[in-house]
Design a protein around this motif. Structure first.
Motif, PDB file in Angstrom:
ATOM      1  N   ASN A 199       0.892  -1.150   0.000  1.00  0.00           N
ATOM      2  CA  ASN A 199       0.000   0.000   0.000  1.00  0.00           C
ATOM      3  C   ASN A 199       0.925   1.193   0.000  1.00  0.00           C
ATOM      4  N   ASP A 200       0.602   2.201  -0.796  1.00  0.00           N
ATOM      5  CA  ASP A 200       1.589   3.254  -0.952  1.00  0.00           C
ATOM      6  C   ASP A 200       1.105   4.641  -0.535  1.00  0.00           C
ATOM      7  N   ASP A 201       0.023   4.713   0.249  1.00  0.00           N
ATOM      8  CA  ASP A 201      -0.496   6.016   0.666  1.00  0.00           C
ATOM      9  C   ASP A 201       0.549   6.839   1.418  1.00  0.00           C
ATOM     10  N   HIS A 202       1.261   6.156   2.314  1.00  0.00           N
ATOM     11  CA  HIS A 202       2.247   6.899   3.122  1.00  0.00           C
ATOM     12  C   HIS A 202       3.408   7.389   2.265  1.00  0.00           C
ATOM     13  N   LEU A 203       3.733   6.638   1.211  1.00  0.00           N
ATOM     14  CA  LEU A 203       4.827   7.062   0.329  1.00  0.00           C
ATOM     15  C   LEU A 203       4.374   8.246  -0.525  1.00  0.00           C
ATOM     16  N   LYS A 204       3.104   8.168  -0.973  1.00  0.00           N
ATOM     17  CA  LYS A 204       2.546   9.292  -1.751  1.00  0.00           C
ATOM     18  C   LYS A 204       2.493  10.561  -0.919  1.00  0.00           C
ATOM     19  N   GLU A 205       2.250  10.381   0.383  1.00  0.00           N
ATOM     20  CA  GLU A 205       2.192  11.528   1.293  1.00  0.00           C
ATOM     21  C   GLU A 205       3.546  12.263   1.321  1.00  0.00           C
ATOM     22  N   ILE A 206       4.617  11.491   1.294  1.00  0.00           N
ATOM     23  CA  ILE A 206       5.963  12.113   1.280  1.00  0.00           C
ATOM     24  C   ILE A 206       6.116  12.946   0.010  1.00  0.00           C
ATOM     25  N   ILE A 207       5.694  12.345  -1.117  1.00  0.00           N
ATOM     26  CA  ILE A 207       5.785  13.046  -2.415  1.00  0.00           C
ATOM     27  C   ILE A 207       4.900  14.295  -2.408  1.00  0.00           C
ATOM     28  N   ASN A 208       3.654  14.139  -1.929  1.00  0.00           N
ATOM     29  CA  ASN A 208       2.715  15.271  -1.915  1.00  0.00           C
ATOM     30  C   ASN A 208       3.250  16.447  -1.107  1.00  0.00           C
ATOM     31  N   ARG A 209       3.964  16.119  -0.063  1.00  0.00           N
ATOM     32  CA  ARG A 209       4.511  17.180   0.788  1.00  0.00           C
ATOM     33  C   ARG A 209       5.824  17.714   0.251  1.00  0.00           C
ATOM     34  N   ASN A 210       6.241  17.163  -0.876  1.00  0.00           N
ATOM     35  CA  ASN A 210       7.457  17.637  -1.532  1.00  0.00           C
ATOM     36  C   ASN A 210       8.696  17.486  -0.630  1.00  0.00           C
ATOM     37  N   ILE A 211       8.729  16.375   0.100  1.00  0.00           N
ATOM     38  CA  ILE A 211       9.895  16.085   0.941  1.00  0.00           C
ATOM     39  C   ILE A 211      10.863  15.230   0.126  1.00  0.00           C
ATOM     40  N   PRO A 212      12.121  15.641   0.040  1.00  0.00           N
ATOM     41  CA  PRO A 212      13.106  14.827  -0.693  1.00  0.00           C
ATOM     42  C   PRO A 212      13.063  13.371  -0.210  1.00  0.00           C
ATOM     43  N   PHE A 213      13.091  12.433  -1.165  1.00  0.00           N
ATOM     44  CA  PHE A 213      12.759  11.043  -0.842  1.00  0.00           C
ATOM     45  C   PHE A 213      13.516  10.070  -1.741  1.00  0.00           C
ATOM     46  N   VAL A 214      14.156   9.093  -1.128  1.00  0.00           N
ATOM     47  CA  VAL A 214      14.863   8.043  -1.869  1.00  0.00           C
ATOM     48  C   VAL A 214      14.438   6.681  -1.330  1.00  0.00           C
ATOM     49  N   MET A 215      14.186   5.738  -2.234  1.00  0.00           N
ATOM     50  CA  MET A 215      13.961   4.351  -1.811  1.00  0.00           C
ATOM     51  C   MET A 215      15.155   3.523  -2.279  1.00  0.00           C
ATOM     52  N   PHE A 216      15.544   2.526  -1.487  1.00  0.00           N
ATOM     53  CA  PHE A 216      16.631   1.652  -1.948  1.00  0.00           C
ATOM     54  C   PHE A 216      16.291   0.185  -1.677  1.00  0.00           C
ATOM     55  N   ASP A 217      16.873  -0.664  -2.478  1.00  0.00           N
ATOM     56  CA  ASP A 217      16.735  -2.125  -2.389  1.00  0.00           C
ATOM     57  C   ASP A 217      15.291  -2.595  -2.451  1.00  0.00           C
ATOM     58  N   LYS A 218      14.522  -2.428  -1.373  1.00  0.00           N
ATOM     59  CA  LYS A 218      13.136  -2.885  -1.399  1.00  0.00           C
ATOM     60  C   LYS A 218      12.261  -1.672  -1.711  1.00  0.00           C
ATOM     61  N   ILE A 219      11.947  -1.542  -2.995  1.00  0.00           N
ATOM     62  CA  ILE A 219      11.298  -0.326  -3.491  1.00  0.00           C
ATOM     63  C   ILE A 219       9.876  -0.618  -3.957  1.00  0.00           C
ATOM     64  N   ASN A 220       9.146   0.450  -4.270  1.00  0.00           N
ATOM     65  CA  ASN A 220       7.830   0.339  -4.879  1.00  0.00           C
ATOM     66  C   ASN A 220       7.944   0.974  -6.256  1.00  0.00           C
ATOM     67  N   LYS A 221       7.756   0.153  -7.294  1.00  0.00           N
ATOM     68  CA  LYS A 221       7.954   0.640  -8.665  1.00  0.00           C
ATOM     69  C   LYS A 221       6.961   1.729  -9.051  1.00  0.00           C
ATOM     70  N   LEU A 222       5.808   1.772  -8.339  1.00  0.00           N
ATOM     71  CA  LEU A 222       4.736   2.694  -8.735  1.00  0.00           C
ATOM     72  C   LEU A 222       4.961   4.118  -8.210  1.00  0.00           C
ATOM     73  N   ILE A 223       5.932   4.282  -7.337  1.00  0.00           N
ATOM     74  CA  ILE A 223       6.174   5.610  -6.759  1.00  0.00           C
ATOM     75  C   ILE A 223       7.286   6.311  -7.543  1.00  0.00           C
ATOM     76  N   THR A 224       7.030   7.552  -7.921  1.00  0.00           N
ATOM     77  CA  THR A 224       8.026   8.313  -8.667  1.00  0.00           C
ATOM     78  C   THR A 224       8.939   9.045  -7.687  1.00  0.00           C
ATOM     79  N   CYS A 225      10.063   8.430  -7.408  1.00  0.00           N
ATOM     80  CA  CYS A 225      11.070   9.089  -6.564  1.00  0.00           C
ATOM     81  C   CYS A 225      12.417   8.489  -6.950  1.00  0.00           C
ATOM     82  N   SER A 226      13.483   9.027  -6.390  1.00  0.00           N
ATOM     83  CA  SER A 226      14.799   8.462  -6.692  1.00  0.00           C
ATOM     84  C   SER A 226      14.923   7.084  -6.057  1.00  0.00           C
TER      85      SER A 226
END
Lengths: 341, 341
Positions: A131-158
Motif C-alpha cells: 500500500n503506498d499512501d504513506h509514500l505518496k504523502e511524502i511526495i505530496n509534501r514535496n519532501i526529498p525522498f529516496v527508496m533503496f533495495d526494497k522499493i515500490n515501482k509505482l512511486i516516482t522518486c529516486s
C-alpha cells in the motif's frame, strides 16, 4: 540547565545583542577585542546557539530519517554504516527507525518523520508494504525522498537498486552449469519487488536451459529467517529426495539450510548444491563456505544519501529536481557450497 | 512546499487563530461542528504543527543521540535494535552515530549532539577513548547521559554493564575444567575497560587453578577483527605449538581463529579448545560450533534507554536525579569448540 541567551551575554558585557550576535559570527564591523570578550564569555557560560531557533529560521533541521526493515541484518547494517558516515561528512544527522517488516509501523514512522520535519527521508520497504499512501504523502509534501533495495515501482522518486532478476538468473545458471537438474527456489514473501524479481530470474534461468518449471519446487518464506531455512531444508528433502540444487532468497535462509544438512549428514555440494544471496559475512566462514550473490551494500548506502542530498539541495534553492534511479552491479561469489564439477 | 499555518486555516474559515488551535487540541469550548471543519481543512492542506516551533516552546526535541563504535557488529546492532524500538514506544527518536573506534570522531559527535540539543545522550566508548573531556562536558551541561558496555569508570553517570571479570573468569575456568593447561588469551586493546576486565578475569582464573601466568601467552588486538583472529592463530601455533586452549576477547576474533585452524587441519577442540565472548549469531552455525559468553545485548539496549528516560523525566520536572549502574547477568554457552572431555 538554564539555556544561556545572547541577551545574557550582552547584559553581562554591557553591549547590544546585535553586537554579540555579530561577534559570534565574526563580522568585520566588530572590534577584535570585543569579539574575544564575547567568545570567552560564551565559552565560560557554555553558550550554544539554540538549534531549535536556528531550525525555525532556516526551515532546515540538518537531520534526515532512515526507515529500514531491521538493523540486525548484515545487508542493512552495512547500508546504515555507509549512509550515516556519508551523511555526517555532509553535515547531516540520521534518525534511524526499523519497521520490523510491519506496514503499520512503517506508516507510523513516515508520519513521525514528517512531523519531525526532517529534511529528507530514505526508505527500504517492509515485506508487508503493498500500500503506498504513506509514500505518496511524502511526495505530496514535496519532501526529498529516496527508496533503496526494497522499493515500490509505482512511486516516482529516486531509487537505488540492483537488477535482482539478472542476479538471480546468474545464480541459478551457475547451479545449472555445475550439473544441477532439479533446483528448488526458497523465495521471499509475495509482496517485495526484490523477492518477485529473484523468483522471475530463477524461472528465466530454468526456461533458458529447457528445464521445466515446477511450482512444487518453490517454497515461500514468511519471515526470511535462519529457522525457516532449517525448516524448509527438512521439508525439501522429504518432498524431493532427488533435489540437487537450492537457490535461497538470502544467505540467512541458505545458512539455515546448510545447518540442517550438516546436522543430518546431507552432503553439500555433492548431494545438493546451495547458493544464497547478499554475501553475509558469515557465509565465508561456514563449512562448506557458501556461494552467494554479492550485493553492494556499502555503495548503496553512499549513493542513497547522495541522491537525497542532491534533491535536498535543489529543494533548498527552489530548483526543480527530476528523480533518478541508480542501478548497481552485482557479482556471483563462487565458494565451496555450489561446485559439484 | 509552503508551510500551512494556523493563521491560514483561521482566515479561510473566518474564525480566530485561538479557536483553530483549541479545535486541533480538542478543547471542550469549541463546537463539534467547528472542530470538524478545522480538522477537515487542516487535513486537506496537509497541516502539521511546526515541530521546530514546538521544540522552541517546550525546550524538548524528543530526540536522543546514540554513539556506538560500529553498527556492523552483532552485539551493537542488537543493542541498537532494542534501544530504538524502546525509544519509539516512549515517543523518542534516535540519532545514531558511529565513532569507528576513533576518539577524535567521538568528541566531534558529542559536540554535534550537544549543539543539536538532543534530550539525552547514550554512548558506548571507542577503543581509543582515554580522555574524558567530552564526557565531562555532557555532565557539565546537565544533559541526561548513560554509558553502556564500554564505559569510563571515572565519569559519574548512569551505566549499564556486565561483570566482564567474572564472565572472563568463568570462560577460562571452563577451558581448565576441560583439561586445558596452556591457555592463550587474545585480549582487546589496552584502553577499553571491558578489555582490561576480561584480561584480569583470565589472570584470576589461572591463579585460582595454580597455572602460572605467562605474558608470552597474551596477544593484544589492535582492530579486534576477523583478520586479526586469523593472523594471531597462525602466530600462536608458531610460537606455542603445544597451546591447548584459546580465550578470545570476542567471537569475531575467535571465528578468525577457527577459520585458520579449519583451513590448516588443526583440530578444534581436540588439539586446541576455543572460547569466544558475546555470542554472535554466526557462532552457532560454524563447524565446530563456537562456545562463548552470552552478553545480554537486547536487555542492555532496553535498560540503557530506560535509565536515560528516567533521568530525562527528572530533568524536565526539575527533580534531582542520582545516576545508577545496572549490572546484567551473563552466562557461558557451551558448544563443540571447547569440549575436550
Amino acid at each position: 540547565m538554564k539555556d544561556i541567551t545572547l541577551k545574557e551575554i550582552a547584559t553581562k558585557l554591557g553591549i547590544s545583542i546585535t553586537t554579540v550576535s555579530k561577534a559570534l559570527k565574526n563580522y568585520p564591523d566588530v572590534s577584535a577585542k570585543t569579539k574575544q570578550a564575547v567568545i570567552d564569555l560564551a565559552q565560560n557560560l557554555h553558550y550554544t546557539p539554540n538549534s531549535f531557533a536556528v531550525n525555525l529560521r532556516t526551515k532546515e533541521s540538518k537531520t534526515i530519517g532512515l526507515i529500514i526493515p531491521e538493523v540486525v541484518h548484515h545487508f542493512f547494517s552495512n547500508v546504515v554504516n555507509a549512509l550515516i558516515d556519508e551523511a555526517e561528512k555532509n553535515g547531516y544527522l540520521v534518525i534511524i527507525l526499523q519497521s520490523n517488516e510491519s506496514l503499520a509501523l512503517e506508516k507510523k514512522q513516515v508520519e513521525l518523520l514528517i512531523k519531525k520535519r526532517v529534511d529528507g527521508i530514505i526508505i527500504s520497504l517492509s515485506n508487508e508494504s503493498n500500500n503506498d499512501d504513506h509514500l505518496k504523502e511524502i511526495i505530496n509534501r514535496n519532501i526529498p525522498f529516496v527508496m533503496f533495495d526494497k522499493i515500490n515501482k509505482l512511486i516516482t522518486c529516486s531509487k537505488v537498486i540492483i537488477d535482482d532478476q539478472k542476479a538471480a538468473f546468474n545464480a541459478v545458471q551457475h547451479l545449472i552449469d555445475n550439473g544441477c537438474k532439479k533446483i528448488v527456489h526458497i523465495r521471499g514473501p509475495l509482496n517485495p519487488q526484490n523477492a518477485i524479481d529473484r523468483y522471475i530470474g530463477y524461472k528465466k534461468a530454468l526456461e533458458k536451459n529447457n528445464i521445466p518449471f515446477d511450482t512444487k519446487l518453490v517454497y515461500t518464506c514468511e519471515t526470511v529467517t535462519f529457522q525457516e531455512g532449517i525448516d524448509f531444508a527438512k521439508q525439501i528433502i522429504k518432498d524431493h529426495p532427488d533435489v540437487d540444487g537450492i537457490f535461497a532468497i538470502t544467505d540467512l535462509v541458505a545458512v539455515g539450510v546448510l545447518s540442517y544438512f550438516n546436522d543430518n549428514k546431507i552432503k553439500v555440494p555433492q548431494q545438493v548444491a546451495v547458493i544464497g544471496f547478499s554475501n553475509w559475512f558469515m557465509s565465508q566462514v561456514l563449512t562448506p563456505k557458501l556461494s552467494t550473490v554479492d550485493q553492494p551494500s556499502h555503495e548503496m548506502g553512499i549513493e542513497s544519501f547522495n541522491l537525497l542530498l542532491e534533491e535536498m539541495n535543489c529543494h533548498k534553492e527552489g530548483i526543480p529536481f527530476t528523480p533518478r534511479t541508480i542501478e548497481l552491479d552485482t557479482s556471483i561469489i563462487i565458494r565451496e557450497s555450489s561446485i559439484k564439477i
